[in-house]
Design a protein around this motif. Structure first.
Motif, PDB file in Angstrom:
ATOM      1  N   SER A  38       0.841  -1.201   0.000  1.00 16.77           N
ATOM      2  CA  SER A  38       0.000   0.000   0.000  1.00 16.77           C
ATOM      3  C   SER A  38       0.868   1.239   0.000  1.00 16.77           C
ATOM      4  O   SER A  38       1.851   1.319   0.749  1.00 16.77           O
ATOM      5  CB  SER A  38      -0.917   0.027   1.232  1.00 16.77           C
ATOM      6  N   ARG A  56      -4.992   5.717   0.751  1.00 19.35           N
ATOM      7  CA  ARG A  56      -3.978   4.776   0.269  1.00 19.35           C
ATOM      8  C   ARG A  56      -4.460   4.133  -1.021  1.00 19.35           C
ATOM      9  O   ARG A  56      -5.664   4.096  -1.317  1.00 19.35           O
ATOM     10  CB  ARG A  56      -3.706   3.692   1.316  1.00 19.35           C
ATOM     11  N   ILE A  57      -3.490   3.591  -1.778  1.00 19.10           N
ATOM     12  CA  ILE A  57      -3.788   2.690  -2.895  1.00 19.10           C
ATOM     13  C   ILE A  57      -3.099   1.376  -2.584  1.00 19.10           C
ATOM     14  O   ILE A  57      -1.882   1.333  -2.388  1.00 19.10           O
ATOM     15  CB  ILE A  57      -3.316   3.264  -4.236  1.00 19.10           C
ATOM     16  N   ARG A  58      -3.886   0.320  -2.535  1.00 19.88           N
ATOM     17  CA  ARG A  58      -3.364  -0.997  -2.181  1.00 19.88           C
ATOM     18  C   ARG A  58      -3.379  -1.899  -3.402  1.00 19.88           C
ATOM     19  O   ARG A  58      -4.382  -1.977  -4.124  1.00 19.88           O
ATOM     20  CB  ARG A  58      -4.183  -1.625  -1.055  1.00 19.88           C
ATOM     21  N   SER A  59      -2.264  -2.574  -3.639  1.00 25.23           N
ATOM     22  CA  SER A  59      -2.181  -3.550  -4.726  1.00 25.23           C
ATOM     23  C   SER A  59      -1.886  -4.909  -4.116  1.00 25.23           C
ATOM     24  O   SER A  59      -1.305  -5.015  -3.042  1.00 25.23           O
ATOM     25  CB  SER A  59      -1.076  -3.162  -5.711  1.00 25.23           C
ATOM     26  N   ASN A  64      -5.885  -2.573  -8.304  1.00 28.72           N
ATOM     27  CA  ASN A  64      -5.527  -1.505  -7.372  1.00 28.72           C
ATOM     28  C   ASN A  64      -6.801  -0.927  -6.760  1.00 28.72           C
ATOM     29  O   ASN A  64      -7.758  -0.628  -7.487  1.00 28.72           O
ATOM     30  CB  ASN A  64      -4.749  -0.396  -8.085  1.00 28.72           C
ATOM     31  N   GLN A  66      -8.224   2.068  -4.210  1.00 30.27           N
ATOM     32  CA  GLN A  66      -7.970   3.254  -3.394  1.00 30.27           C
ATOM     33  C   GLN A  66      -8.975   3.273  -2.241  1.00 30.27           C
ATOM     34  O   GLN A  66     -10.142   2.940  -2.397  1.00 30.27           O
ATOM     35  CB  GLN A  66      -8.050   4.536  -4.221  1.00 30.27           C
ATOM     36  N   ASN A  85     -14.052   2.609  -0.453  1.00 31.40           N
ATOM     37  CA  ASN A  85     -13.160   1.868  -1.352  1.00 31.40           C
ATOM     38  C   ASN A  85     -13.610   2.025  -2.798  1.00 31.40           C
ATOM     39  O   ASN A  85     -14.813   2.082  -3.087  1.00 31.40           O
ATOM     40  CB  ASN A  85     -13.157   0.377  -0.995  1.00 31.40           C
ATOM     41  N   SER A  91      -1.628   3.861 -10.522  1.00 31.64           N
ATOM     42  CA  SER A  91      -1.136   3.967  -9.152  1.00 31.64           C
ATOM     43  C   SER A  91      -1.324   5.354  -8.558  1.00 31.64           C
ATOM     44  O   SER A  91      -0.721   5.670  -7.533  1.00 31.64           O
ATOM     45  CB  SER A  91       0.364   3.619  -9.116  1.00 31.64           C
ATOM     46  N   PRO A  93      -4.140   8.279  -7.056  1.00 29.58           N
ATOM     47  CA  PRO A  93      -5.515   8.435  -6.580  1.00 29.58           C
ATOM     48  C   PRO A  93      -6.383   9.175  -7.593  1.00 29.58           C
ATOM     49  O   PRO A  93      -5.914  10.062  -8.302  1.00 29.58           O
ATOM     50  CB  PRO A  93      -5.363   9.251  -5.294  1.00 29.58           C
TER      51      PRO A  93
END
Length: 503
Positions: A38, A56-59, A64, A66, A85, A91, A93
């Motif tokens: 993240s 955050r951006i989580r992969s 992905n 946000q 979410n 990658s 926002p």
């Protein structure tokens, strides 16, 4: 928008092998292991942080996502926060894609989005178990093991989170109690985001703060005041538990103990006027007793500060210093304290308190008293009892009399912590400052006790022993003389609860 309700624990050992046997007693609908990374974003001026928002951006799931988390409620290790979410491409926002997110009215999303920068990264392996519980409840248990990164600097991540997916929050606490038998968990109130900001911005560690006043208002009902009091004390407790873990300072641990004592005093104070249950009370007393050694440790530590500055004029100071070191080594050390804070009984006490505060049981007042009437009566009774004792009646007090009355004075002052917010601040603080000075004098007298106890063992020469006893007597007399002057002033001060209260 989802409401995220979770319990967070820090682990002293991230072994999956310890967790699986406990979860084996439950129905596991799903078990998987993922790698999650993240990136947390904010502006250079930390605008989102000021709004108490996290982005955050989580992969890690072939997509992905946000996420924005807004300010919610943290009670001990229970986190209850709104969460938004949205799947995104790339990658960066894309703030306009959040639907129904309550941004501040003045915000320009396009301008805010362009100002966003990556601040820190979390990178960890997540092992999850989806647990099927009673009352159609699902809880996701997640073990996170990895690191938090900022510009080449790292901090470890080792956490266990229990998130309520759906159903009964009581089952969340039930599962938390079962996992407490691990004996390696510490309930935590510090999120990954807060830790990340602290690392990125080089923020200093939080310092202990003195117990303040429970934020009561005159129109609070007695049950509401009781609930507020326990909530306030629990927040102070949890804060200083984390400060102790970070700093291992006796002062932080003392504030934790003070918070536990405040809850005990609150229970004693309200039990005659409010109908309520507190199944955790025996465990609370157990914890206070477990920390009974702490005052002695604090006194010895003060004597040893700055290489024994307090005793440096003594001819045999090196011998006394070594004996103080020896006595301190015989008291519980940091490993033993951390074992206590991660013990099953301690965690069950914390979970019971958190659940009690969070779920707000239906409490009923036994008497038709206003909170101000109750507070004034309680304060009058406790201070009158002190004045009717030797503390108020005798013309002069000696060392032993002062130390004997310390416990009652502490209780009276803590009652002021419970109820003092209802009254005008200036007169309240002037009244309390004199009694706090007296309590400080008593603590200074007690500071001499370890030296007096060690004197016979540490001094072989009779002349040196005589000189040491003279030194102790001079110190005691000097402190007591100052206290006698303060006591005269304190006894003549007007009772703040009889003056105009806060409107």
């Amino acid at each position: 928008m989802n409401s995220e309700i979770e319990l967070k624990f820090y682990l002293r050992d991230d072994s999956v092998a310890q967790i699986e046997p406990i979860l084996a007693d439950f129905s596991i609908l799903q078990n998987e292991v993922r790698h999650l990374r993240s990136v947390y974003f904010d502006t250079k001026q930390r605008q989102l942080r000021r709004w108490r928002m996290g982005l955050r951006i989580r992969s890690g799931d072939e997509q992905n996502v946000q996420t924005v988390k807004t300010a919610g409620r943290v009670v001990g290790g229970l986190h209850d926060r709104p969460e938004y979410n949205q799947v995104v491409d790339g990658s960066r926002p894309q703030l306009s894609r959040f639907e129904n997110l309550p941004w501040p009215e003045e915000v320009d999303l396009s301008e805010l989005e362009n100002a966003l920068l990556p601040i820190f990264v979390t990178d960890f392996k997540r092992t999850t178990w989806l647990v099927d519980l009673q009352n159609e409840t699902l809880v996701e248990v997640a073990l996170d093991s990895g690191k938090l990164e900022v510009d080449g600097r790292e901090e470890p991540i080792c956490e266990l989170e229990l998130e309520l997916v759906k159903g009964d929050v009581g089952q969340l606490f039930f599962l938390g109690e079962k996992l407490s038998s691990l004996g390696a968990l510490i309930l935590g109130s510090t999120s990954k985001a807060k830790r990340g900001y602290a690392l990125a911005d080089g923020l200093p560690s939080e310092q202990p703060i003195r117990l303040g006043f429970v934020p009561l208002e005159n129109d609070d009902s007695l049950p509401h005041a009781l609930h507020k009091s326990v909530d306030y004390a629990l927040s102070h407790w949890q804060r200083h538990q984390q400060v102790y873990i970070d700093s291992l300072s006796y002062r932080a641990l003392s504030e934790l103990k003070q918070a536990a004592q405040l809850i005990h005093q609150v229970v004693s104070m309200y039990q005659d006027v409010v109908e309520f249950s507190c199944p955790w009370h025996d465990d609370l007393l157990w914890l206070i007793r477990q920390l009974g050694w702490l005052d002695e440790a604090c006194h010895i530590q003060r004597l040893m500060d700055d290489q024994g500055k307090f005793i440096r004029k003594l001819t045999n100071k090196r011998t006394i210093y070594r004996q103080l070191e020896q006595r301190l080594s015989e008291l519980p050390d940091t490993d033993e304290v951390l074992q206590l804070l991660s013990s099953e009984r301690y965690n069950k006490l914390m979970l019971a308190l958190i659940q009690w505060v969070y779920q707000k049981e239906d409490m009923q007042a036994k008497q038709s008293l206003s909170l101000n009437e109750f507070a004034s009566t309680a304060l009058q009774e406790c201070w009158q009892k002190l004045r009717d004792s030797e503390f108020g009646e005798q013309l002069s007090l000696d060392f032993n009399q002062y130390t004997r009355l310390a416990g009652q004075l502490k209780r009276n002052l803590m009652l002021g912590n419970c109820l003092g917010a209802l009254f005008e601040a200036t007169s309240r603080d002037e009244f309390r400052s004199l009694w706090l000075d007296l309590l400080g004098g008593i603590e200074d007298l007690r500071l001499l006790e370890p030296i007096a106890e060690l004197a016979d063992d540490s001094v072989e020469n009779k002349d040196e022993a005589k000189q040491l006893n003279k030194w102790l007597k001079r110190k005691q007399d000097s402190i007591t003389d100052a206290m006698e002057f303060t006591r005269t002033q304190a006894l003549s001060k007007a009772d703040y609860w009889l003056l105009n209260n806060v409107s």
